[in-house]
Design an enzyme around this catalytic site. Structure first.
Site: not given
Length: 931
Positions: A421, A537, A597, A613, A671
């Site tokens: 990340d 992302d 995303r 998320d 994740h």
């Protein structure tokens, strides 16, 4: 990602965001996102008068064998619109409308298409005084002239009506009034009438917004501390579409809600506007990370798909009703009572053209194929990408990564990808590495690749404003085009994101996309290797200090488009540019892998997405399945949810059950948030490690079957996971089932989703028999209850199927390349079965460019099992078949290949016949006889 992990300077910049986002409840703050009554165009269009359309049309002005064009006029306004109805190949209709002479052009997301849609040139047009009829058997379209209404008929009768409720409206563009000029004086009687009208409207005022505010919002609009200058003024579009004979509709991803869409009579409409929503709520029509404005209507005899192709902010109202007056317009076989059910929908977009597609089926598979003809099939992904991925925000450093890799081997758990990340970068500068934490990224990735494993790093769309950073300077000073999005004053747009002050690449610009792609080759992306892939992302785009945590609508893109016009396409274009970069770095040889995303129509052709998320809760585990089914039914096969939940700390039972569910979803990645406890599979005790290992191993065993499903999706965008009703639309009891699903044609997954469950209900659609995947026991169709333990992963094989597997356990998918196959032949009630297997190198485009693949059809009929080529190709040599297991055999039989007897065993308890070492190669043609 919302909890800020950065240096003090960045923290100071982002203090308002931190206070906004960190709360004891850790749930979305709805006040940060608009309701319909806070959106000027949504309130205007939702308030349109129903059942009294002021629009009418004249007979067509242009006619050919596949389309008609006609003008649309308003009863009291001078607005002149033009509309075209095109009949496309394979029972598909395209209907578009806009101003005939617009002041400014309207945006159309044409890059969402596959190849240009082909037309059907065999239509017939007829006229009467009141209507025009376009016939393309067995379908027809009837255009009522005054008031304007378009009815679409299939073989079964009326299936869709446009403007039946009179909500069609296109806000004609006009010049902005000059506030320095006084208004024309009004006659006192007119003023009195106006005041009277205002008083009536105030009685129906929504959300405390006055009518004067609504008028102001037509040109300029405020939300919280943010101002939208809206320099081109109101230009929204609206249309009602009624689906006649239906009472269930699906689609409209992305929302955390039930699979069948619900009435919005007492709620906000479903909203489609890509947003970064902190720990989203469930059962809510709020917008999330991606948007596909696609709806699917289902009935026992007819399926219809509808795409509203518009990239601007969009709201969709839904209501359900029945109507006796429609009985005569629908064939009796289509209804079961003296009333016809109807789903009324109202589509509202802030800008753009009105452009919709109707896919007339009639069967679910027909709708999927028709969708593929217009928007293209999926890209065949590399094999590793459909295996298991291990991710966390963040693995601390190079040693941490290698230790995680080592522990997978220690616990004999396969894995294909380890992810990094934002903390792996040098100060959130993408395409860089933190040299202290990752001093030898090349060596680290090479260590993984020796085991057949890969790495993914995150690359977000915001670029840190840093004059000392070469990438920023190169973008800022680029001579051929503007790389960055501009603000309304035509300076580089700046906002706050992970690096602090940032600018955003304008991916809508072909020149900027080309520049972005050029950052991926190995000489530019230092420390990268062919085994390093990409994660995009924050590409809604997320702007921490922007309105609704996104970009200002009056920001400017290439060719002068406002951000409001292209917003939902932003992530699609970034995703596409990153894919192009990976293809560029390999010279066009290697298949890319880029996770995104944000998404829009057409993103399925680029790479996978995930549902964002989520939270470590049983509720989010259960919600993951309807979300993924909605994406598949809307044409996006390669999708998944964060296994275990991104936020929070899952208890062991929840984590195990999540793995057991996720192994059957197309994209399979664990994740977790940076503030959660570590949760690699071996950290929950020996027993839970064994359970998680068994689930992951099962994923690897079914990879040959799963890869074949991805091949089908690359041909015609076939759904990889699909609702139980997909092949049984006549069974209305399946219409609300959202927690069981088919994986391809042959496997039915019924995961355990309730805490502490020991007895599990399973739905096995008829009329075919089924087999328990684990025990091979035969089961009759219908609702059954089975006992479950923590080791249970309820999975069933449909009778009449043949599935290829690989049973040996390896470190990664690529190491299984030379492993032999096992074929499971599950006989139908009539003693027949069929299936297929697709094989290629799993990594390059040679299957596409040189025909280097093997696609075999497998059939069992008349006591003969045969393997023949399904598709002409240059071939690809596969390993041998080491075992053939035939299920549902009533007695022992002998088997032979080319007259030579084969070794056969029979289990009378499970009624299975097994051939060991049958001496056949899966990529070759062969026949085995049973007697």
């Amino acid at each position: 990602h919302y909890f800020i992990q950065s240096n003090l300077r960045e923290m100071i910049l982002l203090l308002p965001l931190v206070s906004l986002l960190i709360s004891p409840s850790l749930t979305v703050d709805r006040n940060n996102f608009k309701r319909c009554d806070q959106s000027g165009f949504c309130k205007r269009l939702r308030g349109l008068e129903k059942d009294n359309s002021p629009y009418y049309t004249t007979p067509p002005t242009q006619i050919n064998s596949s389309s008609i064009t006609f003008d649309i006029r308003h009863e009291t306004k001078p607005d002149l619109l033009t509309a075209t109805i095109r009949v496309l190949k394979d029972h598909t209709v395209r209907i578009s409308a806009q101003e005939k002479d617009p002041i400014h052009p309207r945006y159309s997301p044409v890059d969402s298409f596959g190849e240009a849609p082909l037309v059907d040139g065999s239509c017939e047009l007829s006229h009467s005084t009141d209507s025009s009829t376009l016939t393309f058997p067995p379908n027809k379209i009837v255009i009522n002239h005054n008031p304007l209404r378009v009815d679409v008929f299939s073989k079964e009768g009326l299936v869709a009506s446009l403007n039946a409720r009179g909500l069609f409206h296109i806000e004609a563009q006009k010049l902005k009034p000059d506030p320095s000029k006084p208004e024309d004086p009004k006659d006192p009687a007119e003023e009195s009438e106006d005041r009277g009208d205002e008083e009536v409207e105030e009685e129906d005022d929504i959300g405390g917004i006055s009518d004067e505010d609504i008028l102001m919002m037509e040109w300029e609009e405020d939300f919280k501390s943010h101002h939208d200058s809206n320099p081109r003024g109101p230009r929204a579009i609206s249309l009602d579409v009624s689906f006649t004979g239906f009472d269930k509709v699906y689609g409209l991803p992305e929302h955390a809600d039930t699979f069948p869409l619900k009435s919005t009579k007492d709620t906000d409409p479903y909203r489609l506007y890509n947003l970064d929503v902190f720990e989203y709520e469930l059962h809510n029509p709020m917008a999330l990370y991606g948007s596909i404005p696609y709806m699917y209507a289902l009935s026992p005899l007819q399926s219809v798909g509808m795409m509203w192709l518009n990239a601007a902010e969009t709201w969709v109202d839904i209501s359900f009703s029945s109507d006796k007056s429609l009985v005569g317009r629908v064939l009796s076989s289509f209804i079961s009572s003296d009333e016809v059910s109807r789903v009324d929908t109202h589509w509202m977009s802030e800008s753009g053209v009105l452009d919709l597609f109707l896919f007339l089926g009639p069967a679910p598979r027909d709708v999927t194929r028709q969708y593929s003809h217009v928007f293209g099939p999926s890209l065949l992904p590399p094999l590793f990408s459909i295996a298991y991925h291990q991710c966390r925000w963040n693995y601390n450093d190079q040693q941490d990564v290698l230790k995680v890799d080592e522990n997978f081997d220690k616990h004999d758990i396969p894995v294909d990808v380890i992810w990094l990340d934002i903390e792996h970068t040098n100060g959130k500068r993408y395409f860089t590495w933190d040299s202290n934490k990752f001093p030898d990224s090349h060596g680290m990735i090479s260590a993984l690749s020796k085991k057949g494993r890969n790495m993914v790093t995150i690359i977000d769309p915001h670029i840190k404003v840093d004059s000392g950073w070469n990438l920023y300077k190169e973008a800022r000073d680029h001579g051929q085009c503007s790389i960055f999005v501009k603000n309304k004053d035509r300076n580089n747009y700046e906002g706050h994101c992970w690096p602090g002050t940032s600018s955003w690449v304008d991916y809508t610009s072909p020149c900027a996309r080309e520049w972005w792609a050029q950052q991926f080759p190995y000489d530019k992306y230092t420390g990268s290797t062919p085994n390093l892939f990409t994660w995009n992302d924050m590409n809604e785009p997320s702007v921490f200090n922007g309105p609704e945590v996104t970009m200002h609508k009056d920001a400017l893109h290439a060719e002068g488009w406002e951000h409001r016009d292209v917003h939902n396409m932003f992530g699609f274009y970034m995703h596409s540019a990153s894919r192009d970069g990976q293809v560029l770095r390999s010279g066009g040889q290697a298949r890319p892998f880029v996770l995104s995303r944000a998404f829009f129509v057409g993103s399925h052709k680029v790479g996978p997405i995930w549902t964002g998320d989520n939270h470590a809760s049983w509720e989010h585990l259960r919600m993951s399945l309807p979300m993924l089914l909605s994406l598949n039914i809307a044409g996006y096969p390669f999708v998944g949810a964060d296994t275990g939940g991104f936020f929070g700390n899952p208890e062991p039972e929840l984590l195990v059950r999540w793995y057991q569910s996720a192994i059957f979803t197309p994209f399979f990645r664990a994740h977790a948030h940076i503030d959660t406890r570590r949760r690699e599979p071996w950290l929950f005790g020996e027993e839970n490690t064994k359970l998680i290992r068994s689930a992951i191993v099962m994923r690897y065993q079914i990879l040959p079957y799963l890869y074949t499903q991805f091949y089908h999706a690359s041909v015609d965008n076939t759904l990889i996971i699909r609702p139980l009703w997909f092949d049984a639309p006549s069974d209305t009891s399946l219409y609300s089932n959202e927690h069981e699903f088919m994986l391809g044609d042959a496997l039915l997954s019924s995961p355990v989703l309730q805490q502490g469950e020991t007895s599990h209900s399973v739905t096995l659609p008829g009329p075919e028999v089924w087999y328990d995947y684990h025990t091979y026991s035969q089961m009759s169709p219908g609702a059954v209850t089975v006992p479950v333990t923590m080791a249970s992963m309820p999975l069933y094989i449909k009778g009449g199927s043949i599935i290829p597997l690989k049973k040996r356990i390896r470190r990664s998918s690529s190491i299984t390349e030379k492993d032999p196959y096992t074929l499971i032949v599950a006989l139908s009630s009539k003693g027949v079965a069929s299936g297929d297997a697709y094989i290629d190198d799993g990594s390059t485009f040679s299957y596409r460019d040189s025909g280097h693949f093997s696609h075999k059809t497998l059939t069992f009929s008349d006591y003969t099992l045969s393997c023949v080529s399904a598709t002409s190709s240059a071939g690809f040599e596969s390993p041998a078949v080491e075992r053939i297991v035939v299920l549902g055999v009533g007695r022992s039989m002998a088997a032979s290949l080319n007259g030579e007897s084969l070794s056969v065993s029979y289990d009378n308890t499970s009624k299975t016949l097994t051939i060991k070492k049958p001496k056949v190669i899966l990529s070759e043609d062969w026949t085995i006889q049973f007697s």
